[in-house]
Design an enzyme around this catalytic site. Structure first.
Site, PDB file in Angstrom:
ATOM      1  N   ASP A 104     -18.043  10.545 -42.763  1.00 11.64           N
ATOM      2  CA  ASP A 104     -17.074   9.796 -41.788  1.00 11.64           C
ATOM      3  C   ASP A 104     -17.728   8.952 -40.888  1.00 11.64           C
ATOM      4  OD1 ASP A 104     -14.383   9.608 -40.206  1.00 11.64           O
ATOM      5  OD2 ASP A 104     -13.982  11.297 -41.530  1.00 11.64           O
ATOM      6  N   HIS A 134     -12.754   8.667 -35.532  1.00 12.04           N
ATOM      7  CA  HIS A 134     -11.819   9.545 -36.922  1.00 12.04           C
ATOM      8  C   HIS A 134     -12.869  10.823 -37.081  1.00 12.04           C
ATOM      9  CE1 HIS A 134     -10.702   9.849 -41.032  1.00 12.04           C
ATOM     10  NE2 HIS A 134      -9.493   9.799 -40.770  1.00 12.04           N
ATOM     11  N   SER A 295      -6.098  12.573 -44.049  1.00 12.03           N
ATOM     12  CA  SER A 295      -7.433  12.906 -43.416  1.00 12.03           C
ATOM     13  C   SER A 295      -7.421  14.137 -42.931  1.00 12.03           C
ATOM     14  CB  SER A 295      -7.695  11.747 -42.414  1.00 12.03           C
ATOM     15  OG  SER A 295      -8.246  10.689 -43.064  1.00 12.03           O
TER      16      SER A 295
END
Length: 433
Positions: A104, A134, A295
């Site tokens: 990520d 994120h 996600s």
């Protein structure tokens, strides 16, 4: 088509203990005409004052890290945590001994519930900082430590697991394939990650497909987001990768009412689903109370896969995928796959073809609270409607038997008497008037 699109990236809500103004959409602060990664200066040419023998070193690319503002804390237990109820499994396993890689944007290693539990690798050759938030959000769902004694109700699914952050980007999306994504997956597999979370959607490329195959050849469970759609995307969106590759656990997003979230990509074939709306999780410098996307659904599945791998160390990656699918709560429509994951069943269910040898060492049954009682298959609650129908049918059947028995006894007696009432015997002590 957008590549390496971080599935489920939305701004942290303004709800929380402190108020703030968030910058746009969890993205890196934009640079005119160029992306942050492309601002890196080219390799310099030695000046006339530099000795020819002096090697030149490429400077570190310049990136701007400006994730959206976090809130200071969370005050209530998130609905996803209540729904999955994964803390019940911790008497058996909390994921200890399993390495989970998060491919990520990096992870904030100073976040209070992650500090001391993250190892970081950076294939961008910039820094390990999470510049968009994120990766930190995904990591928290998987391994956030239990701080409930400190009035923090949020916990990760598998806090005993070791988290490996493999940073491949400083951006929320790029145009075209990002070679760093394939490199990061290979790096995670080479470092012996047994679960690899890829909350990213990308185009199908030979490099990406080869990286996933390499990870699977090393017995890594690859969990990937099925991708997100907007109203503008509908009718044009295609399958997301690596989620659409064979034997990858592709994850769809469900809302708190159990339905497939409007933002979840139903074109990608889904293996299982998990909470992906109004998700609370960790964030650089604090918490994000209201995230949405596949996600985050993928992160819940990766945490559950870590619990399964810790308790069933002899299962290979295909068997772990099959177990998660077989123990899910059932499809709720296109895009949900086998349905909502069920961590308790995923760990404890005894499936055909498996035996006790597939599990880790069972808890000591002589110790109170050992969990040995739930070592055997978890049983679903009784179906009350089916149960009621069965009882009615059984009652009718028993009634029919009783009528048949009565007929066999009393019909012959009636015939012998010519169907006349019976008379009292001489010795009767009935004193009726």
């Amino acid at each position: 088509m957008r590549a390496a699109k971080l599935g489920g990236l939305v701004a942290a809500g303004v709800l929380g203990l402190v108020a703030f103004t968030a910058p746009p959409a969890m993205a890196v602060k934009p640079t005119p005409k160029t992306s942050p990664r492309s601002t890196a200066p080219s390799r310099p040419t030695p000046s006339t004052s530099t000795s020819p023998s002096t090697p030149t070193v490429a400077p570190t690319p310049t990136v701007q890290c400006n994730p959206a503002q976090a809130v200071a804390g969370l005050t209530t237990e998130p609905w996803a945590q209540q729904r999955l109820d994964f803390t019940r499994v911790w008497s058996l396993t909390n994921g200890k001994g399993v390495t989970v890689a998060v491919v990520d944007s990096g992870v904030d290693r100073l976040q209070p519930q992650l500090a001391g539990h993250v190892t970081s690798v950076d294939v961008t050759h910039t820094n390990t900082t999470d510049c968009i938030g994120h990766g930190t959000a995904v990591a928290g769902i998987i391994v956030a430590q239990d701080h409930r004694s400190r009035n923090m109700p949020f916990v990760g699914v598998a806090p005993g697991a070791r988290l490996l952050s493999v940073k491949f980007t400083n951006e929320d999306h790029t145009d075209g394939a990002d070679p760093n994504l394939a490199k990061a997956i290979r790096e995670a597999a080479a470092l012996n990650a047994k679960v690899i979370n890829v909350s990213v959607t990308a185009p199908d490329t030979p490099q990406l497909k080869s990286a996933v195959r390499y990870a699977q050849s090393r017995d890594a469970v690859v969990v990937a987001a099925a991708g997100n759609v907007t109203d503008q995307d509908r009718g044009t969106v295609g399958p997301a990768y690596p989620a659409a590759y064979p034997d990858v656990i592709s994850v769809g997003s469900l809302s708190s009412n159990g339905a497939v979230a409007d933002s979840s990509n139903t074109v990608t074939k889904v293996s299982v689903s998990a909470p992906g709306q109004a998700v609370a999780t960790t964030w650089p410098g604090g918490y994000a109370p209201n995230e949405e996307g596949t996600s985050f659904a993928a992160a819940f599945v990766s945490g559950t896969a870590a619990l399964v791998r810790a308790y069933h160390p002899n299962l290979n990656y295909k068997q772990v995928k099959a177990r998660l699918e077989a123990t899910a709560d059932g499809s709720v429509g296109t895009g949900s796959g086998a349905g909502m994951i069920n961590p308790m069943q995923a760990v404890t269910e005894l499936l055909p073809g498996e035996d006790s040898g597939s599990a880790g060492a069972p808890p000591d049954a002589t110790q109170p609270g050992s969990g040995q009682a739930i070592r055997v298959a978890y049983r679903k609650p009784a179906d009350e409607q089916t149960r009621s129908v069965a009882l009615v049918v059984a009652g009718i059947a028993l009634g029919g038997v009783a009528v048949a028995v009565a007929a066999g006894v009393f019909v012959p007696m009636g015939r012998r008497r010519g169907w006349q009432p019976g008379r009292r015997s001489a010795g009767s002590n009935d004193t009726g008037t």
